[in-house]
Design an enzyme around this catalytic site. Structure first.
Site, PDB file in Angstrom:
ATOM      1  N   ASP A  51      -9.925  22.741  -6.619  1.00 52.91           N
ATOM      2  CA  ASP A  51      -8.612  22.108  -6.595  1.00 52.91           C
ATOM      3  C   ASP A  51      -8.443  21.133  -7.759  1.00 52.91           C
ATOM      4  O   ASP A  51      -9.408  20.771  -8.431  1.00 52.91           O
ATOM      5  CB  ASP A  51      -8.325  21.456  -5.234  1.00 52.91           C
ATOM      6  CG  ASP A  51      -9.166  20.231  -4.953  1.00 52.91           C
ATOM      7  OD1 ASP A  51      -9.038  19.246  -5.698  1.00 52.91           O
ATOM      8  OD2 ASP A  51      -9.934  20.243  -3.982  1.00 52.91           O
ATOM      9  N   GLU A  52      -7.227  20.727  -7.985  1.00 59.63           N
ATOM     10  CA  GLU A  52      -6.873  19.915  -9.157  1.00 59.63           C
ATOM     11  C   GLU A  52      -7.725  18.653  -9.279  1.00 59.63           C
ATOM     12  O   GLU A  52      -8.107  18.253 -10.375  1.00 59.63           O
ATOM     13  CB  GLU A  52      -5.391  19.544  -9.058  1.00 59.63           C
ATOM     14  CG  GLU A  52      -4.839  18.808 -10.256  1.00 59.63           C
ATOM     15  CD  GLU A  52      -3.354  18.505 -10.109  1.00 59.63           C
ATOM     16  OE1 GLU A  52      -2.784  17.943 -11.063  1.00 59.63           O
ATOM     17  OE2 GLU A  52      -2.761  18.818  -9.046  1.00 59.63           O
TER      18      GLU A  52
END
Length: 198
Positions: A51-52
């Site tokens: 994820d980011e």
């Protein structure tokens, strides 16, 4: 004669999406993508996701079949998670046995996994300043090895036992290790070196 497929190991930084581009114009204006780190061959795709706000090892390939094989193989993925609070042995046992989390609105019980508290943490780069370390409680680090990879799984698992993940770094996928790579580093790898047990 077809061009041979190519495979890469990348040290993905915090704040970058695990994709090369987006069809969403608004996302293109507001988000950062892998293409700002390197020029990739045509048809390159990430194998799985980070994820980011997560960092560490991300594999990429031009071979869609290899990507599917890795994602379906149950290959080990190793993570170091910095948690909000000093995690208890009871919470560690819950992580190991499997905990109930939500995946796209449905309840899911995670598979058994390896989880342990670690004092000897690898020397990672300094945490991004947007990560609020020591804001509430003293932190602890855990090493978790999964054979699955649901959406934001480790963050959901540690939150489920009362210790939200503040920082998450993936250090290994199969036989490929982050090793001495630095944030943003890209290296070409051999597909046999991934160590698929299939």
């Amino acid at each position: 004669m077809s061009t041979p497929h190519r495979h890469f190991a990348l040290y993905k930084p915090f704040g970058i999406l695990s994709q090369l581009a987006s069809n969403d114009e608004r996302q293109n204006r507001k988000k950062r993508f892998l293409t700002e780190l390197a020029k990739f061959p045509e048809h390159t795709m990430p194998i799985g996701r980070l994820d980011e706000k997560s960092e560490g090892l991300l594999l990429l390939t031009t071979d869609g079949k290899l990507s599917d094989m890795v994602n379906r193989s149950g290959i080990e993925k190793e993570y170091y998670a910095q948690l909000d609070g000093q995690i208890t042995s009871e919470a560690i046992k819950k992580l190991q046995a499997g905990v109930e989390i939500g995946i796209f609105g449905k309840k899911y019980v995670t598979k058994t996994c390896s989880a342990k508290v670690v004092a000897d943490v690898p020397e990672f780069a300094n945490a991004n300043t947007r990560i609020r370390l020591n804001a509430h409680r003293e932190n602890s680090w855990v090493r978790i090895v999964l054979t699955e990879g649901k959406f934001r799984q480790i963050r959901k698992m540690t939150a489920a036992v009362g210790y939200p993940t503040l920082r998450l770094v993936r250090t290994r996928i199969g036989a490929v290790k982050l090793g001495n790579m630095h944030v943003g580093d890209l290296r070409e790898i051999d597909s046999e070196g991934i160590g698929l047990n299939v």
